[in-house]
Design an enzyme around this catalytic site. Sequence first.
Site, PDB file in Angstrom:
ATOM      1  N   SER A   1      -4.923   3.187   3.747  1.00 20.24           N
ATOM      2  CA  SER A   1      -4.336   3.684   4.987  1.00 20.24           C
ATOM      3  C   SER A   1      -4.197   2.557   5.999  1.00 20.24           C
ATOM      4  O   SER A   1      -4.624   1.424   5.759  1.00 20.24           O
ATOM      5  CB  SER A   1      -5.204   4.803   5.572  1.00 20.24           C
ATOM      6  OG  SER A   1      -5.332   5.885   4.667  1.00 20.24           O
TER       7      SER A   1
ATOM      8  N   LYS B   1      -7.790  -4.014   1.654  1.00 20.42           N
ATOM      9  CA  LYS B   1      -6.999  -3.307   0.646  1.00 20.42           C
ATOM     10  C   LYS B   1      -5.519  -3.670   0.766  1.00 20.42           C
ATOM     11  O   LYS B   1      -4.819  -3.805  -0.242  1.00 20.42           O
ATOM     12  CB  LYS B   1      -7.181  -1.794   0.784  1.00 20.42           C
ATOM     13  CG  LYS B   1      -6.456  -0.968  -0.295  1.00 20.42           C
ATOM     14  CD  LYS B   1      -6.916  -1.317  -1.708  1.00 20.42           C
ATOM     15  CE  LYS B   1      -6.131  -0.580  -2.793  1.00 20.42           C
ATOM     16  NZ  LYS B   1      -6.421   0.859  -2.858  1.00 20.42           N
TER      17      LYS B   1
ATOM     18  N   LYS C   1       3.982   2.624   0.806  1.00 19.36           N
ATOM     19  CA  LYS C   1       3.153   2.815   1.993  1.00 19.36           C
ATOM     20  C   LYS C   1       2.137   1.682   2.136  1.00 19.36           C
ATOM     21  O   LYS C   1       1.861   1.225   3.257  1.00 19.36           O
ATOM     22  CB  LYS C   1       2.451   4.164   1.965  1.00 19.36           C
ATOM     23  CG  LYS C   1       1.265   4.279   1.038  1.00 19.36           C
ATOM     24  CD  LYS C   1       0.550   5.616   1.195  1.00 19.36           C
ATOM     25  CE  LYS C   1      -0.613   5.739   0.213  1.00 19.36           C
ATOM     26  NZ  LYS C   1      -1.701   4.766   0.478  1.00 19.36           N
TER      27      LYS C   1
END
Length: 282
Positions: free
Chosen positions: A79, A155, A223
Site C-alpha cells: 500500500s 516493498k 498499483k
Amino acid sequence: MAQRILAARGELTVHARRPQPELIEAGAAWAQTPRELAGRVDVLLSMLPDLPQLESLLHGDDGLLAGAGDLLILVGSTSSAPEVRALDQRLRALTDDRVRLVDCPVSGGEDGAESGALSIMLGGDDEDVAVAAGVLAPCGTAVHLGPLGAGEVAKACNQLVVSATILALGEATVLAERSGLDLDRMWGLLSGGYAGSRLLDSRREKLVAGDDSPSGVARYMVKDLRFAADIAASTGTSAVMRPALRAAFDDLVAAGLGDRDIAVTRRYVAERSQAGDDTERS
C-alpha cells in the site's frame, strides 16, 4: 501464513471472504464477522490487496471497530506509505489509541509463505513492532526498517526490482525460444551466474513451459508501481526505470493479461512482438 502461525502458537482465530476448512480442521477458530474477530483477538494480521479492502471491514455494526478493544492491526498489503500513516492517525483518533497499525508487507510469494521463508518488512513504533515480529516469526524473517510506513517504502523498492526482473526474464525467454535454444538448459545455466535470482528460481518452470496460471497476479504490479511513484515524488527522485515499467504493465493489463501470474511477461512480449509484425506487414 495462517497455517504456520497456527502450528507455532497452537491457537488462531480467522475470518476470510471464503471458507477455510483446512484451517478449521487444523484447529483454528472461525469468526463469523469482522466484529467477532476483533472481539476475540488483540493482534490482527490483514492480508488483503490494499487499504480499501481493509477499510471496508472497519466500520458498521459488524465491523472491526465495533468489536475492538486494544487491537494491533498488522497491515500486510502492499500500500501507500502516506495512506497507511493517515489510516493509523484516523484509527487512533477514533479509539483513543486503542487501535493501532504496524505495516508488514511481505515478499517471497506463495512458495515463501508455505516454507516460512518470507521477507517481512516492518514499520511502526518499537513496542508494537516487537509484538508484530513475534507473531510473524513463523512466516519468515521480519526486520524493523523504521517508523510506520517504512515497510511500504521497502516493498515499493522490492516491487520495482521484481517488476524489472520478471519483465526481463519474459523478454529473454522469448528471445531464446525464437533463436532455437533449449530454455530449460539455458535458464539452468544462467541461474548460476549474475542473472540468477530467487525470482528466476521460483518462476523458471513457468517461463520454460509458458505456464502463467495465477499465483502472484500481474495486475497488482500497476498499483505497486504507483506507490513507487509516490515515493519518488516525495523524495525528489527522477526515476528512470519506474515509468517504463509502469507503462509496460499498464499495457499488459490492457491486453487482458492482468489476472495471470507475473510469468505472463513471456506471453506479453511474444504477443506484443507478433502484433508489431502484423502491423509492419499491413
